[in-house]
Write an enzyme that holds these catalytic residues in place. Structure first.
Site, short mmCIF file in Angstrom:
data_model
loop_
_atom_site.label_atom_id
_atom_site.label_comp_id
_atom_site.label_asym_id
_atom_site.label_seq_id
_atom_site.Cartn_x
_atom_site.Cartn_y
_atom_site.Cartn_z
N ASP A 38 27.61 41.99 45.14
CA ASP A 38 28.87 41.95 46.19
C ASP A 38 28.13 41.59 47.45
O ASP A 38 26.94 41.61 47.64
CB ASP A 38 29.46 43.37 46.43
CG ASP A 38 30.66 43.21 47.01
OD1 ASP A 38 31.64 43.59 46.12
OD2 ASP A 38 31.06 42.66 47.86
N TYR A 144 45.60 30.02 46.19
CA TYR A 144 45.22 31.07 45.36
C TYR A 144 45.56 30.94 43.72
O TYR A 144 44.75 31.13 42.82
CB TYR A 144 45.54 32.33 45.92
CG TYR A 144 45.36 33.66 44.96
CD1 TYR A 144 44.15 34.16 45.11
CD2 TYR A 144 46.34 34.38 44.30
CE1 TYR A 144 43.66 35.23 44.46
CE2 TYR A 144 46.07 35.52 43.48
CZ TYR A 144 44.61 36.06 43.58
OH TYR A 144 44.22 37.18 42.90
N LYS A 148 43.42 30.54 40.25
CA LYS A 148 43.36 31.45 39.15
C LYS A 148 43.79 30.85 37.95
O LYS A 148 43.20 31.13 36.82
CB LYS A 148 44.30 32.62 39.60
CG LYS A 148 43.60 33.50 40.56
CD LYS A 148 42.47 34.19 40.43
CE LYS A 148 41.84 35.04 41.26
NZ LYS A 148 40.58 35.79 40.99
N1 LIG Z 1 44.62 43.11 44.10
C1 LIG Z 1 45.44 42.28 43.47
O1 LIG Z 1 46.79 42.60 43.55
C2 LIG Z 1 44.96 41.23 42.47
C3 LIG Z 1 45.98 40.81 41.48
C4 LIG Z 1 45.33 39.95 40.56
C5 LIG Z 1 44.08 39.59 40.64
N2 LIG Z 1 43.17 40.14 41.50
C6 LIG Z 1 41.66 39.75 41.58
O2 LIG Z 1 40.88 40.56 41.40
C7 LIG Z 1 39.64 40.50 41.92
C8 LIG Z 1 39.31 41.88 42.81
O3 LIG Z 1 40.30 42.07 43.71
P1 LIG Z 1 40.51 43.45 44.61
O4 LIG Z 1 41.88 43.59 44.82
O5 LIG Z 1 39.78 44.57 43.83
O6 LIG Z 1 39.94 42.75 45.97
P2 LIG Z 1 38.92 43.77 47.04
O7 LIG Z 1 38.86 42.76 48.11
O8 LIG Z 1 39.35 45.05 46.94
O9 LIG Z 1 37.52 43.52 46.24
C9 LIG Z 1 36.88 42.31 46.02
C10 LIG Z 1 35.39 42.53 46.15
O10 LIG Z 1 34.79 41.23 46.03
C11 LIG Z 1 33.67 40.98 47.03
N3 LIG Z 1 33.50 39.51 47.16
C12 LIG Z 1 34.32 38.78 47.72
N4 LIG Z 1 33.84 37.41 48.06
C13 LIG Z 1 32.61 37.48 47.23
C14 LIG Z 1 31.59 36.53 47.16
N5 LIG Z 1 31.59 35.60 47.97
N6 LIG Z 1 30.42 37.26 46.55
C15 LIG Z 1 30.36 38.55 46.12
N7 LIG Z 1 31.27 39.35 46.30
C16 LIG Z 1 32.47 38.87 46.99
C17 LIG Z 1 34.19 41.66 48.09
O11 LIG Z 1 33.23 41.92 49.20
C18 LIG Z 1 34.82 43.02 47.55
O12 LIG Z 1 33.86 44.05 47.38
C19 LIG Z 1 39.85 39.28 42.73
O13 LIG Z 1 39.25 38.03 42.01
C20 LIG Z 1 41.13 39.06 42.76
O14 LIG Z 1 41.70 37.82 42.90
C21 LIG Z 1 43.78 41.14 42.44
#
Ligand SMILES: NC(=O)c1ccc[n+]([C@@H]2O[C@H](COP(=O)([O-])OP(=O)(O)OC[C@H]3O[C@@H](n4cnc5c(N)ncnc54)[C@H](O)[C@@H]3O)[C@@H](O)[C@H]2O)c1
Length: 248
Positions: A38, A144, A148
């Protein structure tokens, strides 16, 4: 299900928060040893490596360090990602490049660096976190959703390229999940309660997806139990992609 990943080593990107943190817990329950990548690593977090998936040098150093610390890598969960809002007019070229660099090329960097280790594994698997935004049109998610969609296509091509090397590649497509990310979005809304109600209503099952539900799907795809499953996109979205119930 406990123990299906005994002896396996996993790397989970974005493992410090939200879906990634739930995946880390789930894989550890299954017996895997898990390294967290992270860009923000809280003090005292176990087996966490400060890696920015947007920076190839930190990715390569992180992968080499995990291989040295754990003796190999069997599983990569490419989950780190960032959001973007608005129509195509809302973001300039630099923001388009930045989001693709993290959300798409970031997954390539980690998988590419880990491939030599995955090739040596008896149970190699990559799971990418895509999104329902890859398969349905949403308002103000052009950048976004495009990133994806690229993850979804990348998953298929990687699955094909590495099939005969014994490396399975799949992705999950979550609906809107109740994570700190979505919490931040709600906090910035004019009326957070109304915004949450709207997001709940957009899911056919009437609520946000739990990060643990996405983690269970990722754990399945990552485990040797899914040994015949590759090139698959598993929706974890309460029916948002494929169901059309009549409005309540
Ligand atoms: N939350 C949603 O509704 C949702 C829905 C579909 C897909 N997603 C995908 O799920 C994944 C996780 O999302 P989440 O909701 O848990 O988000 P979150 O923000 O809670 O967690 C994301 C984590 O990724 C880390 N991160 C971001 N950029 C980074 C980088 N350049 N290098 C290393 N670490 C990095 C952040 O520090 C954080 O700890 C993402 O790929 C997001 O697109 C989320």
């Amino acid at each position: 299900m406990s123990g299906s990943m005994d002896g396996l080593v996993a790397v989970v990107t974005g493992g410090a928060s939200g879906i990634g943190a739930a995946v880390v817990d789930r894989l550890r329950e299954e017996g895997a040893r898990v390294a967290i990548f992270d860009r923000e690593v809280p003090e005292g977090m176990a087996d966490a490596y400060r890696v920015d998936v947007g920076d190839d040098e930190t990715v390569r150093a992180g992968v080499a360090q995990v291989a040295a610390d754990f003796g190999g890598i069997d599983i990569v969960v490419n989950n780190a990602g960032i959001g973007a809002q608005g129509t195509i007019e809302a973001n300039g070229d630099a923001e388009w490049a930045r989001v693709f660099d993290v959300n798409v090329t970031g997954m390539v960097r980690v998988a590419r660096a880990a491939l030599p280790w995955l090739r040596k594994s008896r149970a190699a698997a990559i799971v990418n976190t895509s999104s329902v935004a890859a398969t349905v049109g949403l308002q103000e998610r052009a950048l976004y959703g495009a990133s994806k969609g690229a993850v979804l296509a990348l998953t298929l091509h990687m699955a094909t390229d590495h099939l005969r090397e014994g490396i399975r590649v799949n992705c999950v497509n979550p609906g809107t999940a109740d994570t700190p990310w979505v919490g931040r979005l709600l906090d910035s809304a004019d009326d957070p309660a109304a915004e949450r109600a709207a997001l709940n209503a957009r899911q056919p099952h009437g609520r946000l997806v739990k990060p643990e539900e996405v983690a269970d799907a990722i754990a399945y795809l990552a485990s040797p139990r899914a040994g015949s499953t590759t090139g698959v996109a598993l929706a974890v979205d309460g029916g948002m992609d494929s169901l059309r119930p009549r409005p309540a």
